[in-house]
Design an enzyme around this catalytic site. Structure first.
Site, mmCIF file in Angstrom:
data_model
loop_
_atom_site.group_PDB
_atom_site.id
_atom_site.type_symbol
_atom_site.label_atom_id
_atom_site.label_comp_id
_atom_site.label_asym_id
_atom_site.label_seq_id
_atom_site.Cartn_x
_atom_site.Cartn_y
_atom_site.Cartn_z
ATOM 1 N N GLY A 1 166.077 20.956 -70.882
ATOM 2 C CA GLY A 1 167.101 20.106 -71.469
ATOM 3 C C GLY A 1 166.499 19.189 -72.510
ATOM 4 N N GLY B 1 167.119 15.126 -74.362
ATOM 5 C CA GLY B 1 167.821 13.851 -74.431
ATOM 6 C C GLY B 1 167.585 13.175 -75.753
ATOM 7 N N LYS C 1 158.420 15.874 -69.292
ATOM 8 C CA LYS C 1 159.220 15.268 -70.344
ATOM 9 C C LYS C 1 158.321 14.954 -71.527
ATOM 10 C CE LYS C 1 162.422 11.432 -71.275
ATOM 11 N NZ LYS C 1 163.097 10.244 -70.713
ATOM 12 N N ASP D 1 172.259 3.791 -68.267
ATOM 13 C CA ASP D 1 172.583 5.058 -68.933
ATOM 14 C C ASP D 1 172.933 6.132 -67.903
ATOM 15 O OD1 ASP D 1 173.037 6.690 -71.093
ATOM 16 O OD2 ASP D 1 170.947 7.298 -71.336
#
Length: 526
Positions: free
Chosen positions: A339, A341, A360, A478
């Site tokens: 994914g 972000g 990440k 968030d």
């Protein structure tokens, strides 16, 4: 990709400057202006993948020659770069100045282009070849000084005449020298008791005709600023500045004189002392690094970004090597991407012991991104809860910042709530494809109402722990479906603490400030 210049290099340069002033004077790192292109990248992650090596190549060229270009990628996400130091800067000053460009220019990301003018150097990137541009009506600008008007011994009109005279002189000199002597001119002009100083510089990518065109337009733009004591023209192909004082480095532009032999001796002596001091500093820092490495796993962020950073993070015990993580993701192969972000992409990785983890990868290494990194590591490393993602480690010793988390096969909640993570409001074509061709939506059907209630309750428990039960009170700021991961039993795990903030017990977490992902806020009406 070459890693960012370590603090050791800047410290050594600083020592050399102090001990050998003849080698350098002033890198002039004050920001004169910065503009960012209005459009955003077609693919933010692809732009980032191209941006980092483009800036590395550009830095290498500028450090070696005082000017350089680069081009990395293909199609609309190609990153073209251009950088140049003004010709009065020494090699050392040029490196110092352009290091600041590398730090500040990425603030334009994810825009498709940006320009940064420092008083000693220039940097630009874009998604098209702009190397021959002399003028750009949309972004060319002048900056009239904010320090007031001329108040010297002469009449202000005399100063205005001196400004026009010196601008004509330096622009003519720079245009005459381009190409060949890099289109540079510096000088002064006096009218009565009023004296004005000016400097002109064309980028080396321009030919003589384009250089002259840019400088004429720049001179016409800044001349009306007088009697202001300072003014600058920030144009696509050139930089022009005037002042009431001499602000350039004379030694770099002057020819040899009668004191040349003594100057050489001073330079040799200063170089020897500087080299000796650098050896001592290297030895000391190597010893200190060995001592610190026994107390921490990750290399110190101070080595990468300088002082003023979080001591807690700099002394973190989390430990992963950048190159090892890079290999475990198969060099960030797109097939391993889980994914993406606002600040980074997440990849699946398999450690040497066979354990699956999520890595990440932050897009860029700037202070803005560093703050994001510090915040996430600092906060999440202090909390433990069954509904929070566990941080396993970090990497700080490579050209990019990496975080290592537990890996969850079911990935994020948005893949269950929406068609493969794509909300109909923002991804209409994908939604229609799912509806028309019955693409596998078994994940959505797996979420019974009982499971949905369990997920909601788990998220609430995690937030409750953060807000009132952990040692440090944390507000996530968030929370959204893509920031909720699901384990093999569909138990929720809150992740992505980049925007989180710690609050004291007496401080309210209520705020009217905007945080989180703007698109989702707009869609949801918040």
């Amino acid at each position: 990709m070459a890693p960012p210049q370590p603090r050791l290099g800047l410290l050594a340069l600083a020592i050399l400057l102090a001990l050998c002033p003849a080698a350098s004077a002033d890198p002039r790192t004050s920001v004169a202006g910065q503009t960012c292109a209005p459009g955003t990248a077609v693919s933010g992650s692809t732009l980032a993948d191209n941006f980092v090596p483009a800036m590395d190549e550009l830095n290498t060229n500028v450090s070696a020659h005082g000017f350089g270009t680069s081009a990395v990628g293909s199609g609309p996400n190609t990153v073209f770069g251009l950088g140049q130091c003004l010709r009065d800067l020494s090699s050392v000053d040029c490196k110092l100045c352009f290091a600041e460009v590398r730090s500040l220019l990425p603030k334009c990301y994810p825009r498709v282009g940006g320009r940064l003018y420092l008083d000693g150097c220039f940097g630009r990137y874009g998604n098209y070849s702009f190397f021959g541009e002399a003028l750009d009506a949309a972004t060319d600008a002048r900056v009239c000084g904010t320090e007031g008007n001329y108040t010297g011994p002469a009449d202000p009109r005399a100063f205005e005449d001196a400004v026009r005279a010196v601008l004509a002189n330096v622009t003519a000199a720079a245009a005459a020298e381009a190409p060949g002597s890099q289109g540079f001119g510096a000088g002064s002009a006096a009218v009565g008791a009023a004296t004005a100083f000016a400097i002109a510089q064309c980028w080396e990518s321009l030919n003589a005709t384009a250089c002259a065109q840019c400088l004429r337009a720049a001179s016409d733009a800044v001349a009306p600023c007088a009697p202001a004591t300072e003014a600058r023209a920030l144009f696509a192909g050139c930089y022009l500045r005037y002042s009431t004082r001499q602000f350039w480095n004379v030694n770099a532009t002057a020819g040899s004189d009668s004191s040349g032999h003594s100057g050489i001796l001073w330079i040799l002596l200063g170089s020897f002392l500087g080299a000796f001091a650098i050896v001592l500093v290297i030895a000391f820092l190597a010893w200190k690094k060995r001592i610190l490495s026994r107390r921490k796993g990750c290399n110190s962020f101070i080595d990468m970004y300088g002082d003023g950073l979080s001591v807690r993070i700099a002394q973190s015990s989390l430990s992963f090597k950048y190159e090892e993580l890079r290999k475990t993701t198969n060099y960030f192969d797109p097939s391993n991407k889980l994914g993406q972000g606002s600040y980074g992409a997440v990849y699946k990785a398999v450690l040497p012991d066979g354990k699956e983890v999520a890595v990440k990868r932050l897009f860029l290494n700037t202070r803005q991104w560093a703050d994001q990194f510090f915040n996430e590591v600092d906060l999440i490393s202090q909390v433990r809860h069954k509904n929070l993602v566990k941080l396993l480690g970090c990497s700080m010793n490579g050209p990019e910042s990496l975080l290592v988390y537990e890996y969850y096969f079911n990935k994020s909640l948005d893949l269950f709530l929406f068609a493969y993570g794509c909300q109909p409001a923002t991804c209409l074509l994908s939604y229609l494809w799912v509806r028309m061709f019955k693409k596998n939506t078994s994940r959505r059907r797996n979420l019974t109402w009982d499971l949905r209630v369990d997920i909601i309750q788990g998220i609430a428990e995690g937030l409750s722990y953060l807000h009132g039960e952990s040692e440090i009170r944390i507000i996530h700021r968030d929370i959204k479906a893509s920031n909720i991961l699901l384990d093999d039993k569909l138990k929720p795990k809150i992740t992505d603490f980049g925007l989180a903030r710690a609050f004291g017990e007496e401080v309210t977490h209520l705020t009217t400030g905007v945080a989180g992902t703007f698109v989702l806020q707009r869609l949801h009406g918040s």
